[in-house]
Write a protein that holds these residues in place. Structure first.
Motif, PDB file in Angstrom:
ATOM      1  N   GLU A  51       3.818  27.024  26.323  1.00 27.36           N
ATOM      2  CA  GLU A  51       3.508  25.505  25.412  1.00 27.36           C
ATOM      3  C   GLU A  51       2.572  25.768  25.160  1.00 27.36           C
ATOM      4  N   GLY A  52       2.003  25.283  23.320  1.00 29.50           N
ATOM      5  CA  GLY A  52       0.434  24.403  23.516  1.00 29.50           C
ATOM      6  C   GLY A  52      -0.314  25.567  23.016  1.00 29.50           C
ATOM      7  N   GLN A  53       0.029  27.080  23.270  1.00 28.35           N
ATOM      8  CA  GLN A  53      -0.967  28.285  23.227  1.00 28.35           C
ATOM      9  C   GLN A  53      -0.666  29.274  21.800  1.00 28.35           C
ATOM     10  N   PRO A  54      -1.549  29.884  20.975  1.00 26.56           N
ATOM     11  CA  PRO A  54      -0.759  30.455  20.009  1.00 26.56           C
ATOM     12  C   PRO A  54       0.060  31.235  20.659  1.00 26.56           C
ATOM     13  N   PHE A  55       0.873  31.721  20.015  1.00 26.28           N
ATOM     14  CA  PHE A  55       1.552  32.908  20.380  1.00 26.28           C
ATOM     15  C   PHE A  55       1.236  34.009  19.428  1.00 26.28           C
ATOM     16  N   SER A  56       1.080  35.254  19.295  1.00 31.79           N
ATOM     17  CA  SER A  56       0.777  36.674  18.113  1.00 31.79           C
ATOM     18  C   SER A  56       1.845  37.258  18.357  1.00 31.79           C
ATOM     19  N   PHE A  57       2.873  37.808  16.957  1.00 33.62           N
ATOM     20  CA  PHE A  57       3.292  38.466  16.825  1.00 33.62           C
ATOM     21  C   PHE A  57       2.672  39.613  16.478  1.00 33.62           C
ATOM     22  N   ASP A  58       2.936  41.348  16.759  1.00 37.55           N
ATOM     23  CA  ASP A  58       2.571  42.389  15.991  1.00 37.55           C
ATOM     24  C   ASP A  58       3.732  43.033  16.348  1.00 37.55           C
ATOM     25  N   ALA A  59       3.844  44.304  15.041  1.00 36.94           N
ATOM     26  CA  ALA A  59       5.115  45.318  15.463  1.00 36.94           C
ATOM     27  C   ALA A  59       4.649  45.990  14.413  1.00 36.94           C
ATOM     28  N   ILE A  60       5.079  47.302  14.421  1.00 37.59           N
ATOM     29  CA  ILE A  60       4.987  48.673  12.693  1.00 37.59           C
ATOM     30  C   ILE A  60       6.553  49.353  13.127  1.00 37.59           C
ATOM     31  N   VAL A  61       7.020  49.660  11.599  1.00 37.99           N
ATOM     32  CA  VAL A  61       7.464  50.102  11.695  1.00 37.99           C
ATOM     33  C   VAL A  61       7.455  51.907  11.295  1.00 37.99           C
ATOM     34  N   VAL A  62       8.935  51.968  11.071  1.00 39.31           N
ATOM     35  CA  VAL A  62       8.738  54.103  11.527  1.00 39.31           C
ATOM     36  C   VAL A  62      10.644  54.008  10.722  1.00 39.31           C
ATOM     37  N   GLY A  63      10.121  54.701   9.119  1.00 39.39           N
ATOM     38  CA  GLY A  63      11.061  54.782   8.060  1.00 39.39           C
ATOM     39  C   GLY A  63      11.457  56.475   8.240  1.00 39.39           C
ATOM     40  N   PRO A  64      12.529  56.949   7.834  1.00 43.11           N
ATOM     41  CA  PRO A  64      13.444  58.392   7.193  1.00 43.11           C
ATOM     42  C   PRO A  64      12.297  58.814   6.365  1.00 43.11           C
ATOM     43  N   GLY A  65      12.656  57.042   5.153  1.00 44.67           N
ATOM     44  CA  GLY A  65      12.134  57.226   3.961  1.00 44.67           C
ATOM     45  C   GLY A  65      10.498  57.407   3.896  1.00 44.67           C
ATOM     46  N   SER A  66      10.262  57.162   2.596  1.00 43.55           N
ATOM     47  CA  SER A  66       9.309  56.597   2.193  1.00 43.55           C
ATOM     48  C   SER A  66       8.633  54.962   1.867  1.00 43.55           C
ATOM     49  N   ASP A  67      10.048  54.922   2.150  1.00 49.04           N
ATOM     50  CA  ASP A  67       9.916  53.474   1.573  1.00 49.04           C
ATOM     51  C   ASP A  67       8.480  52.408   2.112  1.00 49.04           C
ATOM     52  N   THR A  68       8.318  50.860   1.665  1.00 54.71           N
ATOM     53  CA  THR A  68       6.974  50.849   1.964  1.00 54.71           C
ATOM     54  C   THR A  68       7.940  48.828   2.146  1.00 54.71           C
ATOM     55  N   ILE A  69       7.134  48.476   3.404  1.00 49.38           N
ATOM     56  CA  ILE A  69       7.312  47.112   3.756  1.00 49.38           C
ATOM     57  C   ILE A  69       6.670  46.189   3.052  1.00 49.38           C
ATOM     58  N   SER A  70       7.043  45.293   2.399  1.00 52.25           N
ATOM     59  CA  SER A  70       6.833  44.180   1.433  1.00 52.25           C
ATOM     60  C   SER A  70       7.221  42.522   2.285  1.00 52.25           C
ATOM     61  N   GLU A  71       7.561  42.477   2.587  1.00 51.67           N
ATOM     62  CA  GLU A  71       7.773  41.415   3.109  1.00 51.67           C
ATOM     63  C   GLU A  71       8.492  41.542   5.370  1.00 51.67           C
ATOM     64  N   TRP A  72       7.731  40.355   5.468  1.00 53.10           N
ATOM     65  CA  TRP A  72       8.769  40.900   7.211  1.00 53.10           C
ATOM     66  C   TRP A  72       8.871  39.051   6.992  1.00 53.10           C
ATOM     67  N   ILE A  73      10.371  39.066   7.744  1.00 52.58           N
ATOM     68  CA  ILE A  73      11.041  37.620   8.167  1.00 52.58           C
ATOM     69  C   ILE A  73      10.877  37.501   9.830  1.00 52.58           C
ATOM     70  N   ILE A  74      10.102  36.380  10.221  1.00 54.67           N
ATOM     71  CA  ILE A  74       9.833  36.288  11.608  1.00 54.67           C
ATOM     72  C   ILE A  74      10.484  34.663  11.340  1.00 54.67           C
ATOM     73  N   GLY A  75      12.157  34.156  12.436  1.00 55.59           N
ATOM     74  CA  GLY A  75      12.443  33.263  13.301  1.00 55.59           C
ATOM     75  C   GLY A  75      11.972  33.030  15.099  1.00 55.59           C
TER      76      GLY A  75
END
Length: 598
Positions: A91-115
């Motif tokens: 509580e009260g401290q910045p919480f940092s989220f980081d990740a990568i994705v691996v896809g079978p195709g050549s698609d590019t991630i355009s948006e991350w939606i984090i709830g």
């Protein structure tokens, strides 16, 4: 994929040619093949072409052939999420989220939606991203991504929001059937970070022989805040058994829950604290006449331990004794009863003790030795070292009485003041040699002569820093002008120059209105004159003495003064003055001033 359904009317063998991507290049020549979507981005369709030729070598292969096509659609697959290692948020401290994705195709991630699980959502094209939680118990983090094929929910992560303070305990104090537990107020959480939610309560658990005996929770408002920094709080655990050894744990509580319990480094044993007796620990006492001593008081419990919080009252049948047991004996011989009473407000217990004090008869005073002059004749005084000075011989047996040449000042030295022959010199100091009175000083001189009192041996050797064994009397005759300038004769004082502080100071002065004299007593010697103390709102105009820096050849003796040897009470005896006004008699008025060094 299979070309097994292909046939030849002549029954000849068939040759198979597969073009999987429409580039007119044969990819496979077998009847059955495996179509792989690896590296292909859906959804397609992808056109697959199969050409079948006659297998007879006598027949031209390109003349005897058949071709068919099939459309292959590739189903889109969401990318795979790989998150960085995530600790629980604080509580009260910045919480940092980081990740990568691996896809079978050549698609590019355009948006991350984090709830974030607390009702807020962040949409971003890049990572990492930070979020700060206020109070939460447990949250679920949701992650979705958007690429060319659409938006895919990828993962959910559950976290506990951490903000539990540690459970510190300082020390324990035994009471009657209870324990006083004193704790620090935690200012950080269990990870050492600044505490977001403050402590609201403490939970105490008392153990004896490794078994829980008592559990009590106190809110801060139920505890006593001690006057310490950082803050400390005290709680009293009640319902315990005297004589039992206890270990106590404490855990601090805030809105996030109960923190980790910590165990006190010490054990404590409650004891009976009720006072059952009191004593001075003395069977009797002997003291000299007018002697002083301090008596001790020892209130005890039934177990023989000191009883706490006892109020003491001392009384004596003679002499005096104060609230702290300091006794001043009367003149003996006699006996005095010292009465001690102890009262314990917490229990209502009261106990008394008496002590008989024997006061001894005062010893006979030692005989006062008669002063004796040194052997040989009394010497004649040497000539003065300053023109216009008066000199006189001081003897141990007779002392001396010496007056200034104008008889306005008289110095009386009593017997036993000196132990050898000395010469006293009274010299008037010229105005230019008088030390200056600093601006703002309340004491001023009033135009009379300034006299220097100095001492030598009969052969003329100076006696510096002379200190008389008995007080020496100095008497000045004051003038009407001086009395008028001071606003009245009672405002006049004998003044002495204090070389150590470089200023004039007033002496305790006896004023004789009838004889118009001022008398003071001293044991140290310097410059002397008549002066007054300036009032805060002066309405007089004193006549100052011309001032200047003292000559280098004028050596000022060490200074000092002595209270007139009379009753120490401040008073003015006005009877003589009233009788003088009535013309009936003459009297003296004693005017005393407390010496004040400026």
């Amino acid at each position: 994929m299979s070309g097994a359904a292909s046939t030849d009317p002549d029954g000849d063998d068939l040759l198979y040619e597969w073009d999987l991507n429409g580039d007119n290049i044969i990819d496979f020549t077998s009847r059955d093949i495996v179509f792989s979507a690896v590296g292909l981005d859906g959804p397609g369709p992808f056109m697959v072409e199969l050409t079948v030729r006659d297998g007879d070598p006598a027949v031209r292969a390109d003349a005897m052939s058949g071709t068919t096509n099939a459309a292959v659609s590739i189903k889109n697959v969401p990318p795979t999420l790989i998150t960085a290692h995530l600790d629980d948020p604080i509580e009260g401290q910045p919480f940092s989220f980081d990740a990568i994705v691996v896809g079978p195709g050549s698609d590019t991630i355009s948006e991350w939606i984090i709830g974030w699980g607390d009702g807020s959502t962040t949409t971003t094209s890049t990572l990492p991203v930070a979020h700060t939680y206020s109070h939460q118990d447990r949250i679920t983090l949701t992650i979705s991504v958007t690429d060319e094929d659409g938006t895919y929910p990828l993962d959910e992560e559950e976290f506990n929001i951490r903000n539990l303070p540690p459970g510190p305990v300082n020390f324990l104090v035994a009471q009657d059937g209870a324990i006083d537990a004193i704790v620090d107020e935690p200012l950080v959480d269990d990870l050492g970070n600044a505490l977001f939610d403050p402590v609201t309560a403490y939970e105490f658990v008392a153990f004896a022989d490794a078994e829980e005996k008592l559990r009590q929770t106190f809110t801060l408002s139920e505890m006593e805040q001690l006057n310490t920094s950082p803050p400390e709080y005290q709680a009293t655990l009640t319902g315990l058994t005297n004589g039992t050894v206890y270990t106590v744990t404490v855990a601090s509580i805030n809105v996030d829950g109960t923190g980790v319990a910590t165990t006190s480094a010490q054990t404590v044993t409650p004891v009976d604290t009720a006072m059952v007796s009191i004593s001075t620990a003395l069977n009797g006492f002997t003291i000299s006449s007018l002697g002083t001593t301090r008596f001790g008081a020892f209130p005890l419990t039934s177990s023989g331990t000191p009883a706490p919080d006892v109020n003491l009252t001392w009384e004596s049948s003679g002499g005096s004794i104060d609230e702290f047991g300091l006794f001043v004996a009367p003149v003996g011989p006699t006996q005095v009863t010292i009465s001690l009473t102890g009262h314990q407000p917490s229990t209502g217990a009261t106990s008394t003790a008496d002590l008989i004090v024997t006061v001894l008869e005062p010893p006979a005073p030692p005989p006062t030795p008669e002063p004796v002059n040194p052997s040989g004749p009394i010497p004649d005084p040497p000539p003065p070292t300053i023109d216009g000075a008066a000199t006189g011989i001081i003897t141990p047996e007779q002392g001396a009485v010496v007056s200034s040449l104008d008889s306005a000042t008289t110095v009386r030295i009593r017997p036993s003041t000196v132990s050898e022959f000395l010469v006293i010199q009274i010299a008037e100091i010229q105005p230019e040699q008088v030390p200056e009175v600093p601006t703002g000083v309340r004491l001023i001189t009033l135009g009379g002569p300034v006299l220097e009192l100095s001492f030598t041996t009969p052969d003329g050797a100076p006696v510096p820093d002379f200190i008389a064994d008995r007080a020496v009397e100095i008497t000045f005759r004051y003038t009407d002008a001086q009395a008028e300038a001071a606003g009245g004769a009672l405002n006049l004082v004998v003044m002495k120059y204090d070389e150590e502080i470089g200023a004039w100071s007033k002496l305790n002065t006896q004023v004789d209105l009838m004889a118009k004299t001022l008398t003071a007593f001293v044991q140290r010697f310097s410059l002397f004159t008549v002066g007054t103390e300036i009032d805060e709102s002066p309405n007089i105009t004193p006549t100052p003495v011309p001032t200047a820096t003292p000559r280098a050849d004028v050596i000022l003796p060490a200074t000092g003064d002595r209270t007139a040897e009379r009753d120490a009470s401040t008073r003015i005896l006005i009877v003589g003055l009233l009788l003088a006004v009535l013309g009936l008699t003459a009297g003296s008025i004693w005017h005393r001033n407390i010496v004040r060094r400026l």
